[in-house]
Design an enzyme around this catalytic site. Structure first.
Site, PDB file in Angstrom:
ATOM      1  N   HIS A 106      11.293 -64.012 -60.543  1.00 38.81           N
ATOM      2  CA  HIS A 106      12.005 -63.666 -61.780  1.00 38.81           C
ATOM      3  C   HIS A 106      12.877 -64.826 -62.233  1.00 38.81           C
ATOM      4  O   HIS A 106      13.338 -65.622 -61.423  1.00 38.81           O
ATOM      5  CB  HIS A 106      12.856 -62.414 -61.575  1.00 38.81           C
ATOM      6  CG  HIS A 106      13.953 -62.550 -60.556  1.00 38.81           C
ATOM      7  ND1 HIS A 106      15.250 -62.879 -60.888  1.00 38.81           N
ATOM      8  CD2 HIS A 106      13.959 -62.401 -59.206  1.00 38.81           C
ATOM      9  CE1 HIS A 106      15.998 -62.898 -59.803  1.00 38.81           C
ATOM     10  NE2 HIS A 106      15.244 -62.624 -58.762  1.00 38.81           N
ATOM     11  N   ASP A 135      18.927 -67.399 -56.534  1.00 38.45           N
ATOM     12  CA  ASP A 135      18.332 -66.115 -56.927  1.00 38.45           C
ATOM     13  C   ASP A 135      18.215 -66.042 -58.434  1.00 38.45           C
ATOM     14  O   ASP A 135      19.101 -65.556 -59.110  1.00 38.45           O
ATOM     15  CB  ASP A 135      19.210 -64.986 -56.378  1.00 38.45           C
ATOM     16  CG  ASP A 135      18.583 -63.618 -56.563  1.00 38.45           C
ATOM     17  OD1 ASP A 135      17.420 -63.552 -57.002  1.00 38.45           O
ATOM     18  OD2 ASP A 135      19.259 -62.627 -56.291  1.00 38.45           O
ATOM     19  N   GLU A 169      14.007 -58.576 -63.129  1.00 36.08           N
ATOM     20  CA  GLU A 169      14.018 -58.140 -61.734  1.00 36.08           C
ATOM     21  C   GLU A 169      15.369 -57.572 -61.315  1.00 36.08           C
ATOM     22  O   GLU A 169      15.449 -56.602 -60.543  1.00 36.08           O
ATOM     23  CB  GLU A 169      13.646 -59.312 -60.813  1.00 36.08           C
ATOM     24  CG  GLU A 169      13.319 -58.920 -59.374  1.00 36.08           C
ATOM     25  CD  GLU A 169      14.516 -58.850 -58.448  1.00 36.08           C
ATOM     26  OE1 GLU A 169      14.373 -58.321 -57.334  1.00 36.08           O
ATOM     27  OE2 GLU A 169      15.618 -59.298 -58.829  1.00 36.08           O
ATOM     28  N   GLU A 170      16.436 -58.181 -61.821  1.00 32.53           N
ATOM     29  CA  GLU A 170      17.763 -57.769 -61.358  1.00 32.53           C
ATOM     30  C   GLU A 170      18.136 -56.370 -61.834  1.00 32.53           C
ATOM     31  O   GLU A 170      19.123 -55.799 -61.388  1.00 32.53           O
ATOM     32  CB  GLU A 170      18.823 -58.797 -61.788  1.00 32.53           C
ATOM     33  CG  GLU A 170      18.633 -60.194 -61.192  1.00 32.53           C
ATOM     34  CD  GLU A 170      18.887 -60.266 -59.681  1.00 32.53           C
ATOM     35  OE1 GLU A 170      19.163 -59.217 -59.066  1.00 32.53           O
ATOM     36  OE2 GLU A 170      18.806 -61.380 -59.126  1.00 32.53           O
ATOM     37  N   GLU A 194      11.743 -65.219 -53.911  1.00 38.03           N
ATOM     38  CA  GLU A 194      13.172 -64.954 -53.760  1.00 38.03           C
ATOM     39  C   GLU A 194      13.738 -65.962 -52.754  1.00 38.03           C
ATOM     40  O   GLU A 194      12.997 -66.514 -51.947  1.00 38.03           O
ATOM     41  CB  GLU A 194      13.394 -63.521 -53.236  1.00 38.03           C
ATOM     42  CG  GLU A 194      13.018 -62.424 -54.218  1.00 38.03           C
ATOM     43  CD  GLU A 194      14.013 -62.252 -55.365  1.00 38.03           C
ATOM     44  OE1 GLU A 194      15.136 -62.841 -55.297  1.00 38.03           O
ATOM     45  OE2 GLU A 194      13.668 -61.562 -56.334  1.00 38.03           O
TER      46      GLU A 194
HETATM   47 ZN   LIG Z   1      16.261 -62.141 -56.949  1.00 38.15          ZN
END
Ligand SMILES: [Zn+2]
Length: 415
Positions: A106, A135, A169-170, A194
């Protein structure tokens, strides 16, 4: 990998000669050349705010990633991620082999607009800082620069490489999960980028992630004056309390299932017998059948009521599924560990309690694709102001992905 895949790989020996003949030093040199360019890419990406739902920022990153993928020779499609905005990018590179490999991560972050300006990308000694640096913009950069390294090496023995960059994604990937499930079904292997946690000299890949479900308990009673006519009321808070105590052991330690009640609400005024009360709980699990078990057990348990004439309802909503322990993932992890050994480095294969999109790529009813998580950069403090990645994890991580793609091109055959 399935024996049949190995057989197919051998049958295509002509095509795989290059991979075997390429000395690993050549790969190491090629990825070494990518370290500085990767850090530049990472700086550019980190300095564009792209919190989930911040469409202007997501669009800027999308434009940049589209250009980069096209420069690598990929055909790029965009798919709107409806729930929060932004697009999922799907880039495809055609090779001369048979294996179908997907590289996925992501590009949204948890950070709001203005964060990048407040604390832009910067490097202090061995640590690179900035919002989303690990991230998962580090993962985006690892994918792009592993592809650069493969290009430098002239390697195209894969059948098709599919790169997926999603923007949500988050917040649970509600707008991209169907696409991920659909695309992953066509793959032999899916690598997810990730970040991983660094500990001393060793770092890790993830082989198991927990699934999450959301539990809801709702009680409806009857309101009445607490002073004048308490007996005419049906106290929803008392019933809820009774039910919570009965429902405190829905987890299963053997299966590492947990269900914790975390939110309670009820009542409105001190002199009114409360008509309504509700609670919410967080369920984590590895075993998918636990959804049915917990739901059925809870519904049996709530039959036993403290207060007649109250209505009690238990619901369980499905969140992200687990990536359960499975032989295909184990095989990929072993392959990754072997590759790390070429660098004289240790690689752990770990379980994590949080969920990721790797779970959407995994198909419980099929032996493909094999899914491996956490091929991004090593670092820590993710989702915090001190989020960082280790600069000296760049080369090993590029080496790992580049060699993984080469190995998977070697041993796997597509359909
Ligand atoms: Zn992530």
């Amino acid at each position: 990998m399935k024996p049949s895949m190995l057989a197919m790989g051998l049958a295509y020996g002509m095509l795989t000669t290059v991979a075997h003949a390429a000395p690993h030093q050549e790969v190491h040199d090629a990825v070494g050349q990518q370290q500085q360019p990767l850090l530049q890419t990472l700086e550019t990406l980190v300095n564009i705010d792209s919190g989930t739902g911040f469409v202007a920022g997501l669009n800027k990153v999308e434009t940049l990633l589209t250009e980069r993928l096209e420069a690598l020779g990929a055909e790029v499609e965009t798919h709107p991620a409806e729930a929060y905005g932004g697009n999922t990018l799907v880039g495809r590179l055609q090779g001369n082999g048979n294996s179908h490999i997907m590289l996925m991560i992501h590009y949204d972050t948890v950070f709001g607009e203005g964060t990048a300006e407040e604390r832009p990308f910067h490097i202090e000694e061995n640590r690179a800082y900035g919002p989303g640096v690990g991230d998962a913009k580090g993962g985006v950069a690892v994918i792009l620069h592993s592809l650069e390294a493969l290009e430098t090496l002239g390697f195209d023995d894969y059948g098709q490489l599919t790169v997926v960059f999603n923007p949500d994604e988050e917040k649970g990937s509600l707008g991209s999960r169907d696409l991920i499930q659909q695309l992953s079904a066509e793959q032999d292997a899916v690598l997810v980028f990730e970040p991983t946690f660094s500990e001393g000299d060793s770092d890790a890949v993830t082989v198991v992630t927990k699934g999450i479900n959301y539990a809801f308990l709702e009680v409806n009673g009857r309101s009445s004056h607490a002073g004048g006519a308490p007996d005419e009321g049906r106290n929803a808070v008392m019933e809820l309390s009774h039910q919570l105590l009965q429902l405190k052991d829905l987890g299963d330690p053997d299966k590492e299932t947990t269900l914790n009640w975390t939110i309670v609400e009820g009542g409105s005024k001190r002199n009114i017998i409360p008509e309504q009360a509700r609670a919410e709980g967080d369920m984590r699990y590895f075993d998918s059948s636990e959804y049915e078990r917990v739901l059925n057990e809870a519904r049996d348990i709530i039959e036993n009521q403290l207060i007649d004439d109250t209505d009690v309802e238990f619901r369980l909503e499905k969140g992200r599924p687990p990536l359960p322990s499975n032989p295909q993932t184990e095989a990929l992890a072993e392959q990754a560990q072997q590759i790390y050994r070429e660098l004289d480095r240790e690689l752990q294969a770990v379980e994590i309690g949080g969920g990721t999109d790797a779970a959407y790529a995994y198909h419980a009813d099929s032996s493909t694709p094999a899914v491996l998580e956490s091929l991004g950069l090593a670092g820590g403090r993710y989702h915090s102001d001190e989020e960082f990645v280790l600069v000296d994890s760049v080369v090993p991580r590029l080496y790992l992905t580049t060699r993984m793609i080469m190995e998977l091109s070697d041993t796997e055959a597509g359909d």
